[in-house]
Motif scaffolding. Structure first.
Motif, short mmCIF file in Angstrom:
data_model
loop_
_atom_site.label_atom_id
_atom_site.label_comp_id
_atom_site.label_asym_id
_atom_site.label_seq_id
_atom_site.Cartn_x
_atom_site.Cartn_y
_atom_site.Cartn_z
N ASP A 1 20.59 -56.57 6.84
CA ASP A 1 21.44 -55.40 6.69
C ASP A 1 22.40 -55.26 7.87
O ASP A 1 22.13 -55.73 8.98
N ILE B 1 15.33 -58.40 3.70
CA ILE B 1 16.58 -57.64 3.72
C ILE B 1 17.33 -57.97 5.01
O ILE B 1 16.77 -57.90 6.10
N ILE C 1 25.94 -52.76 -4.07
CA ILE C 1 24.68 -52.74 -3.33
C ILE C 1 23.51 -52.63 -4.29
O ILE C 1 22.50 -53.34 -4.17
N THR D 1 26.17 -58.98 -0.78
CA THR D 1 27.23 -58.00 -0.93
C THR D 1 27.85 -57.74 0.44
O THR D 1 27.36 -58.23 1.46
N SER E 1 23.61 -57.76 3.22
CA SER E 1 24.81 -56.93 3.25
C SER E 1 25.39 -56.98 4.65
O SER E 1 24.93 -56.31 5.57
N SER F 1 29.43 -55.08 3.57
CA SER F 1 28.97 -53.86 4.22
C SER F 1 30.11 -52.91 4.53
O SER F 1 29.91 -51.92 5.24
N LEU G 1 20.08 -55.11 -5.16
CA LEU G 1 18.71 -54.64 -5.00
C LEU G 1 17.94 -54.51 -6.31
O LEU G 1 16.72 -54.30 -6.29
N ALA H 1 18.17 -60.41 0.21
CA ALA H 1 19.30 -59.52 -0.07
C ALA H 1 20.06 -59.32 1.23
O ALA H 1 19.47 -58.93 2.24
N ASP I 1 22.84 -49.68 4.89
CA ASP I 1 23.04 -49.25 3.50
C ASP I 1 22.03 -49.85 2.53
O ASP I 1 21.58 -49.18 1.59
N LEU I 2 21.65 -51.12 2.74
CA LEU I 2 20.66 -51.74 1.87
C LEU I 2 19.31 -51.03 2.01
O LEU I 2 18.67 -50.68 1.01
#
Length: 415
Positions: free
Chosen positions: A123, A121, A110, A73, A49, A75, A114, A47, A127-128
């Protein structure tokens, strides 16, 4: 889950942008070849961001070449480029992001990344990680660990760790030498000035530029502004950094004083309320304000809107506020990251180093799954050195190598 983007028809433009940065990111090209052979992320879901523009897209493709199932996604609502998102989807990657998302849309994008069980992750700002712990705690068991790109994100991680809340290892990518020495200083310095100039179409030379914060990013912004002919004033809360700024040739004073003189203000602190109502009251007509910190809390834009007699868009990404005394104050990019809200972010050659650190740190997590006991992980020195060696080679440069006698001397008690 299906992707959520604006328009798949924008993909051709995105492919061209990604191909351009690929040609100028030799470290990632080399890693793409290695990952394609070795498949370090086979069976892993990542994942991610990060500001969703061309350089990030190429990182995603490199990770996918290594076997990763990518869930992507942005950020920041104003840094996503819709043609880039479309190009990634056309290449078979899953994306949940679009430009100018509302706060609710941004949160849901977001969340959709998830909702599926992720193993790694990546990031940018935290935020994630934050949502994973607060909204999807039942999915934490699937996470091997993660990587954090920014100073702001690391501050959030440190706070979580101190509170006993962080549940899996996070590699502090921003603290790697090959990240903050170059990305934060040279990348931020150039991209911030680029975002300001392309948005305002005004000259930097001869202006008074106030830089709030003298960390690596603030150093870069100050250096570039000075090099373009500006008189630079630095504001700080750290006395050591204040001395650094003085000895680097800059004026240093509190923001309440600097507010009287500035033509252009750049906040880059990672803190909130750096420029507030009292500062607005001191500013001269025509002052321009922008932010280069991760979150849009450094310039109190909400308070500026409340005290303004009139609010009027001047041109794209420039909002004007009429204050008492017939003074106009202008805010760029809604007070969000000016280098991405108003530009294309850091140069490709700089992000090549940062994203090489990201990719190798993610590989490190995959290789050491279940072995890492610390929650805050320093980027292994060998990764930093490997990226530096590769970068020097691509630049056509070489350095000295210690002889066995020199190594023995440096490691002996004779020093």
């Amino acid at each position: 889950m299906n992707s959520e983007i604006r328009d798949i028809a924008l993909a051709p433009s995105g492919h061209k942008k990604i191909e351009w940065v690929r040609r100028n990111m030799p470290l990632l090209r080399g890693l793409e070849e290695e990952f394609t052979r070795e498949k370090p992320f086979a069976g892993k879901r990542i994942a991610l961001s990060i500001h969703l523009e061309a350089k990030t897209a190429y990182l995603c493709k490199v990770l996918a070449a290594g076997g990763a199932d990518m869930k992507i996604t942005g950020s920041n609502p104003l840094s996503t480029q819709d043609d880039i998102a479309a190009a990634l989807v056309e290449d078979g990657l899953e994306v949940h992001a679009w430009y100018d998302a509302t706060a609710e849309e941004y949160e849901e994008h977001i969340a959709h990344v998830l909702e599926q069980d992720c193993n790694i992750i990546i990031d940018d700002g935290g935020d994630l990680v934050n949502m994973l712990h607060t909204r999807f705690p039942e999915k934490i068991a699937h996470v091997i660990g993660g990587c954090e790109e920014t100073t702001t994100g690391i501050l959030r991680l440190i706070a979580m760790d101190k509170a006993g809340e962080l549940q899996f290892p996070m590699v502090l990518v921003n603290n790697a030498d090959c990240k903050h020495f170059f990305d934060n200083r040279y990348g931020t310095g150039q991209s911030v000035m680029d975002g300001i100039m392309r948005t305002t179409n005004l000259i930097i030379a001869g202006k008074v530029v106030v830089v709030a914060g003298y960390g690596w990013c603030g150093k870069g912004v100050s250096m570039r502004a000075k090099g373009m002919g500006a008189r630079v004033i630095v504001t700080e809360v750290d006395p050591v950094k204040g001395i650094e700024a003085v000895m680097d040739g800059f004026e240093v004073m509190p923001m309440k004083e600097a507010a009287k003189y500035g033509d252009l203000f750049v906040t880059v602190t990672g803190c909130s309320g750096v420029i507030d109502e009292e500062d607005f009251a001191q500013m001269k007509d025509g002052a321009i304000l922008c932010n280069a910190g991760h979150f849009d809390v450094e310039v109190d834009v909400a308070k500026l809107g409340q005290i303004a007699l009139k609010k009027e868009e001047q041109r794209k990404n420039i909002m004007g506020y009429l204050l008492p005394g017939d003074r106009w104050v202008y805010v760029l990019g809604e007070g969000r990251l000016v280098n991405l809200a108003c530009g294309d972010g850091h140069p490709a050659e700089i992000m090549d180093m940062s994203f090489a650190i990201q990719a190798l740190s993610a590989k490190y997590l995959a290789e050491h799954a279940g072995e890492l006991t610390e929650k805050l992980i320093v980027v292994p020195r060998e990764i930093d050195m490997e990226v530096a060696r590769r970068k020097l080679a691509y630049l056509g440069k070489s350095i000295d190598v210690l002889t066995p006698e020199q190594e023995k001397y440096l490691n002996s008690s004779a020093i």
